[in-house]
Design a protein around this motif. Structure first.
Motif, PDB file in Angstrom:
ATOM      1  N   THR A   7       0.828  -1.212   0.000  1.00 32.10           N
ATOM      2  CA  THR A   7       0.000   0.000   0.000  1.00 32.10           C
ATOM      3  C   THR A   7       0.862   1.262   0.000  1.00 32.10           C
ATOM      4  O   THR A   7       0.500   2.268  -0.598  1.00 32.10           O
ATOM      5  CB  THR A   7      -0.943   0.006   1.209  1.00 32.10           C
ATOM      6  N   GLN A   8       2.031   1.197   0.682  1.00 37.03           N
ATOM      7  CA  GLN A   8       2.943   2.334   0.663  1.00 37.03           C
ATOM      8  C   GLN A   8       3.393   2.621  -0.766  1.00 37.03           C
ATOM      9  O   GLN A   8       3.417   3.778  -1.205  1.00 37.03           O
ATOM     10  CB  GLN A   8       4.159   2.048   1.549  1.00 37.03           C
ATOM     11  N   TYR A   9       3.752   1.576  -1.501  1.00 41.34           N
ATOM     12  CA  TYR A   9       4.207   1.728  -2.881  1.00 41.34           C
ATOM     13  C   TYR A   9       3.081   2.262  -3.762  1.00 41.34           C
ATOM     14  O   TYR A   9       3.279   3.203  -4.556  1.00 41.34           O
ATOM     15  CB  TYR A   9       4.699   0.380  -3.414  1.00 41.34           C
ATOM     16  N   ALA A  10       1.882   1.711  -3.633  1.00 45.64           N
ATOM     17  CA  ALA A  10       0.757   2.114  -4.484  1.00 45.64           C
ATOM     18  C   ALA A  10       0.397   3.590  -4.275  1.00 45.64           C
ATOM     19  O   ALA A  10       0.199   4.342  -5.234  1.00 45.64           O
ATOM     20  CB  ALA A  10      -0.458   1.234  -4.199  1.00 45.64           C
ATOM     21  N   LEU A  11       0.321   4.014  -3.004  1.00 41.58           N
ATOM     22  CA  LEU A  11      -0.023   5.413  -2.722  1.00 41.58           C
ATOM     23  C   LEU A  11       1.081   6.366  -3.177  1.00 41.58           C
ATOM     24  O   LEU A  11       0.807   7.471  -3.646  1.00 41.58           O
ATOM     25  CB  LEU A  11      -0.289   5.598  -1.229  1.00 41.58           C
ATOM     26  N   ALA A  12       2.322   5.930  -3.059  1.00 42.18           N
ATOM     27  CA  ALA A  12       3.445   6.783  -3.462  1.00 42.18           C
ATOM     28  C   ALA A  12       3.371   7.097  -4.959  1.00 42.18           C
ATOM     29  O   ALA A  12       3.705   8.209  -5.389  1.00 42.18           O
ATOM     30  CB  ALA A  12       4.772   6.113  -3.132  1.00 42.18           C
ATOM     31  N   GLN A  13       2.924   6.134  -5.750  1.00 42.37           N
ATOM     32  CA  GLN A  13       2.814   6.370  -7.200  1.00 42.37           C
ATOM     33  C   GLN A  13       1.751   7.418  -7.508  1.00 42.37           C
ATOM     34  O   GLN A  13       1.773   8.071  -8.557  1.00 42.37           O
ATOM     35  CB  GLN A  13       2.477   5.058  -7.932  1.00 42.37           C
ATOM     36  N   ALA A  14       0.787   7.591  -6.560  1.00 43.04           N
ATOM     37  CA  ALA A  14      -0.273   8.599  -6.724  1.00 43.04           C
ATOM     38  C   ALA A  14       0.075   9.899  -6.016  1.00 43.04           C
ATOM     39  O   ALA A  14      -0.753  10.809  -5.925  1.00 43.04           O
ATOM     40  CB  ALA A  14      -1.589   8.048  -6.180  1.00 43.04           C
ATOM     41  N   GLY A  15       1.306   9.985  -5.492  1.00 36.80           N
ATOM     42  CA  GLY A  15       1.752  11.225  -4.869  1.00 36.80           C
ATOM     43  C   GLY A  15       1.481  11.345  -3.387  1.00 36.80           C
ATOM     44  O   GLY A  15       1.633  12.432  -2.813  1.00 36.80           O
ATOM     45  N   VAL A  16       1.087  10.247  -2.737  1.00 40.25           N
ATOM     46  CA  VAL A  16       0.796  10.270  -1.296  1.00 40.25           C
ATOM     47  C   VAL A  16       1.847   9.436  -0.567  1.00 40.25           C
ATOM     48  O   VAL A  16       2.000   8.240  -0.829  1.00 40.25           O
ATOM     49  CB  VAL A  16      -0.615   9.725  -0.995  1.00 40.25           C
ATOM     50  N   GLN A  17       2.547  10.095   0.348  1.00 39.83           N
ATOM     51  CA  GLN A  17       3.602   9.417   1.096  1.00 39.83           C
ATOM     52  C   GLN A  17       3.090   8.957   2.462  1.00 39.83           C
ATOM     53  O   GLN A  17       2.515   9.746   3.211  1.00 39.83           O
ATOM     54  CB  GLN A  17       4.799  10.351   1.293  1.00 39.83           C
ATOM     55  N   VAL A  18       3.260   7.674   2.766  1.00 39.33           N
ATOM     56  CA  VAL A  18       2.834   7.136   4.061  1.00 39.33           C
ATOM     57  C   VAL A  18       3.954   6.265   4.624  1.00 39.33           C
ATOM     58  O   VAL A  18       4.862   5.836   3.905  1.00 39.33           O
ATOM     59  CB  VAL A  18       1.539   6.297   3.929  1.00 39.33           C
TER      60      VAL A  18
END
Length: 261
Positions: free
Chosen positions: A177-188
């Protein structure tokens, strides 16, 4: 001031005269004193302009001819039209007067129309801007959601690795989920509890594509996945398995979701 008596003018006045029924409503219109506007010049040419009283049963008093000048003492609005008090509670439609305000001459009716048009244009521009902003925001959000989902789907088949955060090599649930959100510009962060604060919490029944879905109570979650819609999510399940699409079921029911996109 030149005045034409009622008995001396019989023909040629109809265009400058309003009906008695319409004039009746003048007595209930809102009036106000005129400050800057002090004089008016009659502009109507074909016949004459009727002067009306302001009694409970309005009736014509006299008539004014073109280029005749009158003093303006007050004004009122009725049915979207301006009326001017020329003294002694005598009233003339504003559209037949050219009103002078502090030395600047402007047609009363035209000024009002221009003001209304400007207000309408401002409102239209504001509405257009707001609509465009909302459309842009919606489009941007939709694009981010699809980007995250596509990123998660690209990892289907990648083996589960405890603590894994390397796309194409090995991922755990929060690494995916960290990788998927990062591709959309959201860092977690790379753990479930940290990802709980990525957005607004939502109920499982309110999940939308792109939401994070958690198992466990808030502050103590132990599993996370990316919801893709149609009661499905993509997850890195556990050791010995690979990233895959799974369905929400009563057997392994998630606890809540978080809208990060």
């Amino acid at each position: 001031m030149t005045t034409i008596s009622k008995r001396n003018l019989v023909k040629g006045v109809t265009a400058g005269v309003i009906g008695i029924a319409g004039a009746t409503l003048l007595s209930v219109a809102t009036t106000s004193d005129v400050q800057a506007a002090t004089t008016g010049t009659v502009t109507y040419e074909p016949g004459a302009t009727t002067v009306w009283d302001n009694s409970d049963t309005p009736s014509p008093i006299r008539y004014l001819v073109k280029d005749q000048t009158v003093n303006i003492e007050g004004q009122k609005q009725h049915a979207g039209e301006t009326w001017y008090n020329i003294g002694n509670d005598e009233w003339v439609p504003g559209k037949y007067l050219n009103v002078t305000e502090d030395g600047n001459t402007a047609q009363a009716q035209a000024s009002k129309a221009q003001a209304q048009q400007a207000a309408a244009q401002t409102q239209t521009a504001a509405t257009t801007t707001a609509t465009a902003a909302a459309t842009t925001a919606t489009t941007s959000s939709t694009g981010a959601v699809q980007t995250a989902i596509n990123a998660a789907k690209s990892q289907i088949g990648v083996p589960y690795v405890w603590g894994g955060a390397t796309p194409g090599v090995g991922l755990d649930c929060s690494g995916l989920t960290q990788y998927a959100l990062a591709q959309a510009g959201v860092q977690v962060g790379h753990n479930t509890v940290a990802q709980e604060s990525a957005g607004q919490e939502v109920a499982v029944s309110q999940l939308q594509a792109g939401d994070l879905v958690f198992w466990g109570s808030a502050g103590a979650t132990y599993h996370v996945a990316l919801y893709i819609g149609n009661n499905q999510y993509i997850a890195a399940p556990q050791p010995g398995q690979s990233v895959e699409v799974e369905s929400i079921s009563s057997y392994f029911m998630p606890s809540f979701g978080v809208r990060a996109l």
